[in-house]
Motif scaffolding. Structure first.
Motif, PDB file in Angstrom:
ATOM      1  N   ASP A 122       0.830  -1.208   0.000  1.00 59.57           N
ATOM      2  CA  ASP A 122       0.000   0.000   0.000  1.00 59.57           C
ATOM      3  C   ASP A 122       0.861   1.254   0.000  1.00 59.57           C
ATOM      4  N   THR A 126      10.361   3.711   4.321  1.00 61.55           N
ATOM      5  CA  THR A 126      11.829   3.671   4.168  1.00 61.55           C
ATOM      6  C   THR A 126      12.281   2.703   3.078  1.00 61.55           C
ATOM      7  N   GLY A 127      11.376   1.817   2.668  1.00 62.05           N
ATOM      8  CA  GLY A 127      11.720   0.839   1.636  1.00 62.05           C
ATOM      9  C   GLY A 127      12.306  -0.453   2.180  1.00 62.05           C
ATOM     10  N   THR A 129      10.980  -2.900   3.924  1.00 67.25           N
ATOM     11  CA  THR A 129      10.136  -4.085   3.721  1.00 67.25           C
ATOM     12  C   THR A 129      10.182  -4.539   2.262  1.00 67.25           C
TER      13      THR A 129
HETATM   14  P1  AMP Z   1       8.958   0.617   5.072  1.00 63.74           P
HETATM   15  O1  AMP Z   1       9.555  -0.750   5.190  1.00 63.74           O
HETATM   16  O2  AMP Z   1       9.585   1.610   5.996  1.00 63.74           O
HETATM   17  O3  AMP Z   1       8.931   1.112   3.627  1.00 63.74           O
HETATM   18  O4  AMP Z   1       7.455   0.527   5.583  1.00 63.74           O
HETATM   19  C1  AMP Z   1       6.486   0.048   4.763  1.00 63.74           C
HETATM   20  C2  AMP Z   1       5.398  -0.675   5.488  1.00 63.74           C
HETATM   21  O5  AMP Z   1       5.003  -0.033   6.695  1.00 63.74           O
HETATM   22  C3  AMP Z   1       4.171  -0.724   4.615  1.00 63.74           C
HETATM   23  O6  AMP Z   1       3.606  -2.013   4.708  1.00 63.74           O
HETATM   24  C4  AMP Z   1       3.268   0.340   5.176  1.00 63.74           C
HETATM   25  O7  AMP Z   1       1.946  -0.104   5.146  1.00 63.74           O
HETATM   26  C5  AMP Z   1       3.734   0.569   6.607  1.00 63.74           C
HETATM   27  N1  AMP Z   1       3.901   1.994   6.927  1.00 63.74           N
HETATM   28  C6  AMP Z   1       5.064   2.622   7.195  1.00 63.74           C
HETATM   29  N2  AMP Z   1       4.899   3.909   7.493  1.00 63.74           N
HETATM   30  C7  AMP Z   1       3.582   4.148   7.386  1.00 63.74           C
HETATM   31  C8  AMP Z   1       2.749   5.322   7.541  1.00 63.74           C
HETATM   32  N3  AMP Z   1       3.257   6.514   7.881  1.00 63.74           N
HETATM   33  N4  AMP Z   1       1.420   5.180   7.342  1.00 63.74           N
HETATM   34  C9  AMP Z   1       0.899   3.985   6.999  1.00 63.74           C
HETATM   35  N5  AMP Z   1       1.608   2.850   6.852  1.00 63.74           N
HETATM   36  C10 AMP Z   1       2.942   2.926   7.031  1.00 63.74           C
END
Ligand code: AMP
Length: 173
Positions: A122, A126-127, A129
């Motif tokens: 969705d 930070t990328g 995941t």
């Molecule tokens: P990342 O690994 O930091 O890119 O985090 C991505 C995952 O965390 C995704 O599955 C997002 O749904 C969730 N996520 C991270 N930050 C947010 C945010 N500010 N609002 C909603 N979902 C977030």
């Protein structure tokens, strides 16, 4: 291009799940069939244009978007799940969070060698995941054709973690 109906439906929830985080709540988009359908149509177009032959969804909201994209594109759907959920033979990738680590897994037969995967979630923050999902796909002999998100929180520069791969998002904040 037509107006993106989902744009006005994303709800900001301050201090969730912890103080200082502005959470982008996408649930109102899911409750509006026209807005949700438009998001799926646009994300499916990008997935097909990437030349993918499998859609990979990241638990949990990546499943909500990834499965209708896979069905609409007539492509298989493969799951990246959180630790301990997958019953069959699996591989594991750990990645760093702000505090501590997280672990994701895939079944060893979810990707066939040589398959091109389009990774869906969705939101790109930070990328970390999505990069872990990419490593899982590559360890199984697949290749990443691209990444698709509804939202990119550009100030976190998540695209950098995903290297040279094509990254598409419908909305940027
Ligand atoms: P990342 O690994 O930091 O890119 O985090 C991505 C995952 O965390 C995704 O599955 C997002 O749904 C969730 N996520 C991270 N930050 C947010 C945010 N500010 N609002 C909603 N979902 C977030």
């Amino acid at each position: 291009m037509a107006e993106l109906l989902a744009a006005s439906l994303i709800r900001d929830v301050p201090d969730f799940p912890k103080p200082g985080i502005l959470f982008k709540d996408i649930t109102p988009v899911l409750e509006d069939p026209a807005a949700f359908q438009q998001v799926i149509d646009l994300m499916t177009e990008k997935a097909l244009a990437s030349g993918a032959d499998v859609i990979v969804g990241i638990e949990s909201r990546g499943f909500v978007f990834g499965t209708p994209i896979a069905l609409q594109a007539k492509l298989p759907f493969a799951m990246v799940r959180k630790l301990g959920k997958l019953p069959y033979e699996r591989i594991t990738e750990e990645y760093s969070l702000e505090y501590g680590t997280n672990t994701v897994e895939m079944h060893t037969d979810a990707i066939q060698p040589g398959q091109k995967a389009y990774i869906v979630d969705d939101l790109l923050a930070t990328g970390g995941t999505a990069a872990a999902a990419q490593r899982l796909v590559e360890r199984l002999g697949g290749e990443v054709a691209g990444f698709g998100f509804m939202i990119d929180l550009t100030f976190l520069d998540g695209k950098k973690a995903l290297g040279e791969k094509s990254v598409h998002a419908l909305l940027e904040f």
